[in-house]
Design an enzyme around this catalytic site. Sequence first.
Site, mmCIF file in Angstrom:
data_model
loop_
_atom_site.group_PDB
_atom_site.id
_atom_site.type_symbol
_atom_site.label_atom_id
_atom_site.label_comp_id
_atom_site.label_asym_id
_atom_site.label_seq_id
_atom_site.Cartn_x
_atom_site.Cartn_y
_atom_site.Cartn_z
ATOM 1 C CG LEU A 1 -2.060 -1.121 1.374
ATOM 2 C CD1 LEU A 1 -2.747 -0.760 2.492
ATOM 3 C CD2 LEU A 1 -2.931 -0.853 0.130
ATOM 4 C CG ASP A 2 0.567 4.087 -3.091
ATOM 5 O OD1 ASP A 2 1.308 3.576 -3.485
ATOM 6 O OD2 ASP A 2 -0.112 4.774 -3.693
ATOM 7 C CE LYS A 3 5.467 8.488 4.890
ATOM 8 N NZ LYS A 3 6.816 9.381 4.849
#
Length: 242
Positions: A52-54
């Site tokens: 997942l993106d930050k």
Amino acid sequence: MKILYQDDHFVAVDKPAGLLVHRSDIDRHETRFAVQMLRDQLGRRVFPVHRLDKPTAGVLLFALNPEAARQMMAVFMGDSIRKTYLAVVRGHTAETDTIDYPLKEELDKMTDAKADPDKQAQTAVTRYRRLATVELPHAVGRYPSCRYSLLQLSPETGRKHQIRRHMKHIFHPIVGDTTHGDGRHNDFFRAHFNCHQLLLAATGLAFTHPYSGAEMNIKAPLDPVYSRVITELGWGHLFADS
């Protein structure tokens, strides 16, 4: 981190917004990572099977041994994984749509120095369904009011930043996206709603368990900030029973 599901092979957690999955040269100053935190929490090694993106919160799945990681990565590489996201976007979208728009790989100067910059764009497909809309009497940019939509999205492929880039492509960027979004609307949400995060959350992950054959459907609730913004936009009733 809050554990959403755990068995002998896998564990799913609710990743907070702003937390990296693992150490990266992109954010060298960061000292907290989901992999390390979960390892310390469980007292054993863990293996992330997707990312997942930050800035994206929500369901993040780990394997508890290398073989389980290989099995689950094969599931993610296939077409049986079903991912569900919730996003607040600028403007009023269509009620439903399929975004079929190939994406070139986004390269980072530090971590992708040896990657091929001329690599062809890869197939990328995202489906969405509009859950609600709102129009607020506030001027943002050149218009006297501002409009937003609440979307449930299902990416059928897993390209880097796919949902964020696809929403930008159709001119409905996600609120809070500092890379692919609209700074004026991001500023409005910071000032008006005290919201300083990306309004994109991985709310569901469904798949067939590679060992038991059971149909899994792991869900994550919205975090307090996201939930408060949803309520202030008048959409809280949509989640009253969740």
